[in-house]
Design an enzyme around this catalytic site. Structure first.
Site, mmCIF file in Angstrom:
data_model
loop_
_atom_site.group_PDB
_atom_site.id
_atom_site.type_symbol
_atom_site.label_atom_id
_atom_site.label_comp_id
_atom_site.label_asym_id
_atom_site.label_seq_id
_atom_site.Cartn_x
_atom_site.Cartn_y
_atom_site.Cartn_z
ATOM 1 C CE LYS A 110 107.154 58.679 73.680
ATOM 2 N NZ LYS A 110 106.294 59.795 72.451
ATOM 3 N NE ARG B 59 112.926 60.650 65.945
ATOM 4 C CZ ARG B 59 112.227 59.886 64.829
ATOM 5 N NH1 ARG B 59 111.586 60.627 64.039
ATOM 6 N NH2 ARG B 59 113.168 58.373 65.164
#
Length: 239
Positions: free
Chosen positions: A47, A68
């Protein structure tokens, strides 16, 4: 300007130890009505700590790339994303419509070199990546030597098909994208082994990462599991 994502960019749930990982797997089987002992294959990948992006292509041509943002609407960074090395502006043999999800990040050595040249230093590689990607002048972004990878599909036309997570990764690779390193795990022991190996070497990597993401391989089961208001039931971050 603002860009609305094809589908929301949701967050992942977290687990912090082996017990919580087993609970996550138990919830999957409970939801699917399967015996608690049923095992599933997962992909596992680092991640990486960067800036989430959503990239939209139509007929293989790049239309928009957005941050995002709040998960529903992000900022248009299309001209800046074009400056990244190995980033495909045009796709060959592409589906009619494809929205790809990814992450932009700055490698440690690039971050160190950049900070040496600046009077006002960035606090972290993530901050440096975010600041570099949001520059009004794409030439500045180009000089910052950012990296990226893609990890998923936010939406696509019916001519982009696959049944397993790793098949999706290979299709994205075939279209010219940089894909995050991943491993197929066929048991919880393999998942934990991948996590432990990463934890023991994470500070030797040339990027920041804060855990491992596990994704259920079988996309038919993923569709059945669906999403909560928070995020997908078929993925989890092991931090």
């Amino acid at each position: 300007k603002k860009v609305k994502h094809m589908n929301p960019m949701l967050s992942l749930s977290n687990v912090f130890d082996e017990k919580e990982l087993f609970e996550f797997l138990k919830k999957i089987n409970n939801f699917l009505g399967l015996p608690e002992s049923t095992t599933h294959a997962f992909t596992a990948e680092p991640k990486i700590d960067g800036l989430g992006i959503s990239i939209l292509y139509k007929e293989g041509k790049l239309i928009t790339c957005a941050t995002r943002g709040d998960g529903i609407v992000g900022e248009d960074i299309t001209e800046n994303i074009k400056t990244l090395k190995n980033f495909p502006v045009e796709l060959q043999n592409a589906p009619k419509l494809l929205e790809v999800r990814g992450e932009v990040y700055m490698k440690h050595d690039v971050f160190s070199t950049l900070n040496e040249s600046l009077e006002k230093k960035f606090a972290s590689p993530r901050n440096a990546a975010a600041g570099s990607l949001r520059q009004l002048d794409p030439e500045i972004t180009k000089q910052r030597n950012l990296s990226y990878f893609v990890y998923g599909v936010g939406g696509a036309s019916e001519d982009f098909t696959y049944l397993l997570q790793h098949e999706m990764y290979e299709k994205l690779k075939g279209l010219g994208f940089c894909v995050n390193d991943y491993k197929q795990c066929n048991s919880v022991q393999e998942m934990l082994s991948f996590y432990q190996n990463f934890e023991s070497t994470r500070f030797q990597k040339n990027f920041d990462a804060d855990g491992i993401v596990y994704k259920l391989e079988d996309l038919t089961l993923c569709k059945r599991l669906g999403f909560t208001a928070h995020g997908p039931r078929f993925q989890v971050a092991h931090k």
